[in-house]
Motif scaffolding. Structure first.
Motif, mmCIF file in Angstrom:
data_model
loop_
_atom_site.group_PDB
_atom_site.id
_atom_site.type_symbol
_atom_site.label_atom_id
_atom_site.label_comp_id
_atom_site.label_asym_id
_atom_site.label_seq_id
_atom_site.Cartn_x
_atom_site.Cartn_y
_atom_site.Cartn_z
ATOM 1 N N UNK A 81 0.848 -1.240 0.011
ATOM 2 C CA UNK A 81 0.085 0.184 -0.123
ATOM 3 C C UNK A 81 0.612 0.905 -0.278
ATOM 4 N N UNK A 82 0.356 1.965 -0.706
ATOM 5 C CA UNK A 82 1.563 3.251 -0.672
ATOM 6 C C UNK A 82 0.351 4.478 -0.865
ATOM 7 N N UNK A 83 0.449 5.409 0.081
ATOM 8 C CA UNK A 83 0.109 6.896 0.237
ATOM 9 C C UNK A 83 0.916 7.875 -0.826
ATOM 10 N N UNK A 84 0.079 8.988 -0.394
ATOM 11 C CA UNK A 84 0.564 10.389 -1.416
ATOM 12 C C UNK A 84 0.530 11.066 -0.369
ATOM 13 N N UNK A 85 1.298 12.391 -0.722
ATOM 14 C CA UNK A 85 1.413 13.355 1.118
ATOM 15 C C UNK A 85 1.546 14.255 0.483
ATOM 16 N N UNK A 86 0.745 16.129 -0.620
ATOM 17 C CA UNK A 86 1.501 16.658 -1.419
ATOM 18 C C UNK A 86 0.936 17.826 -0.290
ATOM 19 N N UNK A 112 -0.018 -0.361 -5.128
ATOM 20 C CA UNK A 112 -1.632 -0.472 -4.227
ATOM 21 C C UNK A 112 -1.285 1.011 -3.774
ATOM 22 N N UNK A 113 -1.385 1.732 -4.732
ATOM 23 C CA UNK A 113 -1.699 3.463 -4.496
ATOM 24 C C UNK A 113 -3.868 3.429 -3.506
ATOM 25 N N UNK A 154 -5.241 2.319 9.221
ATOM 26 C CA UNK A 154 -6.260 1.529 9.363
ATOM 27 C C UNK A 154 -5.916 0.882 7.732
ATOM 28 N N UNK A 155 -5.334 1.562 6.888
ATOM 29 C CA UNK A 155 -5.021 0.771 5.212
ATOM 30 C C UNK A 155 -5.454 1.019 4.476
ATOM 31 N N UNK A 156 -6.714 1.947 4.930
ATOM 32 C CA UNK A 156 -8.102 2.453 4.482
ATOM 33 C C UNK A 156 -8.002 3.123 2.631
ATOM 34 N N UNK A 157 -9.140 3.350 2.332
ATOM 35 C CA UNK A 157 -8.311 4.084 0.947
ATOM 36 C C UNK A 157 -8.698 5.794 1.186
ATOM 37 N N UNK A 158 -8.105 6.286 0.532
ATOM 38 C CA UNK A 158 -8.326 7.646 0.198
ATOM 39 C C UNK A 158 -8.189 9.096 -0.932
ATOM 40 N N UNK A 159 -9.169 8.228 -1.553
ATOM 41 C CA UNK A 159 -9.202 9.149 -3.362
ATOM 42 C C UNK A 159 -8.904 10.309 -3.403
ATOM 43 N N UNK A 160 -8.320 10.800 -4.149
ATOM 44 C CA UNK A 160 -7.812 12.295 -3.966
ATOM 45 C C UNK A 160 -8.620 12.538 -6.280
ATOM 46 N N UNK A 161 -9.509 13.150 -6.327
ATOM 47 C CA UNK A 161 -10.103 12.797 -7.573
ATOM 48 C C UNK A 161 -9.502 13.747 -8.449
#
Length: 279
Positions: A81-86, A112-113, A154-161
């Motif tokens: 799992x990967x999260x991006x921080x901008x 897995x983004x 929790x390795x949940x999803x946080x979409x940034x569409x």
């Protein structure tokens, strides 16, 4: 759980946000390691359960050193799992598109983004925000981080569409990558320069060398503005971008700006961002 942070931060805003995220995660019992992304340095990714990549938005794009880092990541079959921080200086929705290329590179390598977190922090180029604005931005970060920490742990999803239009604008402005390398060659110091070498020592791209007590700028600039922002005597001029030069640290502990004190530039967007995240 082990989380590996890899962060590119020109003048410290992105590093500050990622450090707060890591501190809050560690307070919840998550083990975090943090490594800076620097141009000429190899960045091995230790075995981890989750990867966090942090970077500032440059002209609605991800900075070139971060894209290079992602291109050099080893492929994986583990779907890590990967999260991006901008971080960006203004809350315009166009900034959302900066995640598109990193996401594409990561997915191509088998990662897995899970999502992207976007925070507004003060400018280090274009114009100087007031300390009161910087303080209010930081207050919002501190409030939002708790929810984002729960998402990561929790390795949940946080979409940034983002819209197709935003992606098109971002792609067009990716000319900033070769452009800043050319512009960076024109950076220079004036007679106020004291030859301290801070700019050369701290450049994340190792793009500056000292000669005869003055900095000499190469062709590897990434536009992070660390040299001009932290120059103790404001002696560095940033070529054709010099009218946008910002120098000196912000006081994040200053009293927060009121709505009346919010800057006129993108005023409605800032107010919407503040009000939405301060409820």
């Amino acid at each position: 759980m082990n989380i590996s942070f890899h962060v590119f931060s020109g003048t410290g805003n992105t590093a500050r946000v990622c450090r707060l995220l890591a501190d809050r995660l560690e307070a919840d019992g998550v083990h975090c390691t943090t490594s800076p992304i620097a141009g000429s340095t190899r960045h091995p990714v230790v075995k981890c359960d989750c990867l966090v990549v942090g970077y500032p938005v440059h002209a609605f794009n991800c900075p070139s050193p971060v894209l290079d880092f992602l291109r050099n990541l080893p492929a994986t079959e583990d779907r890590i799992p990967v999260y991006l921080v901008q971080t960006s200086g203004e809350p315009l929705s166009l900034n959302r598109a900066a995640a598109a290329r990193p996401e594409r590179l990561l997915r191509a390598k088998g990662y897995d983004v899970r999502g992207c977190f976007w925070y507004v922090m003060p400018y280090n180029i274009i114009f100087r925000h007031s300390d009161a604005m910087a303080s209010r931005m930081w207050r919002v970060v501190q409030r939002r981080v708790n929810t984002d920490v729960m998402t990561i742990s929790s390795l949940s999803s946080a979409r940034l569409d983002c819209s197709i239009a935003a992606r098109i604008v971002s792609r067009l402005l990716s000319i900033e990558h070769p452009g800043i390398r050319l512009i960076g060659r024109g950076f220079r110091s004036d007679d106020r320069c004291i030859g301290c070498g801070l700019c050369a020592d701290s450049c994340p791209q190792e793009n500056i060398r000292m000669a005869d007590g003055r900095p000499v700028f190469g062709s590897g600039c990434a536009g992070c503005m660390r040299c001009s922002f932290f120059c103790p005597v404001d002696a560095i001029h940033i070529s054709i971008l010099d009218s946008w030069r910002v120098n000196g640290r912000y006081d994040f502990d200053a009293p927060c700006a009121t709505d009346d004190e919010v800057c006129r530039y993108c005023r409605r967007s800032y107010l919407d961002y503040f009000h939405r995240n301060e409820e």
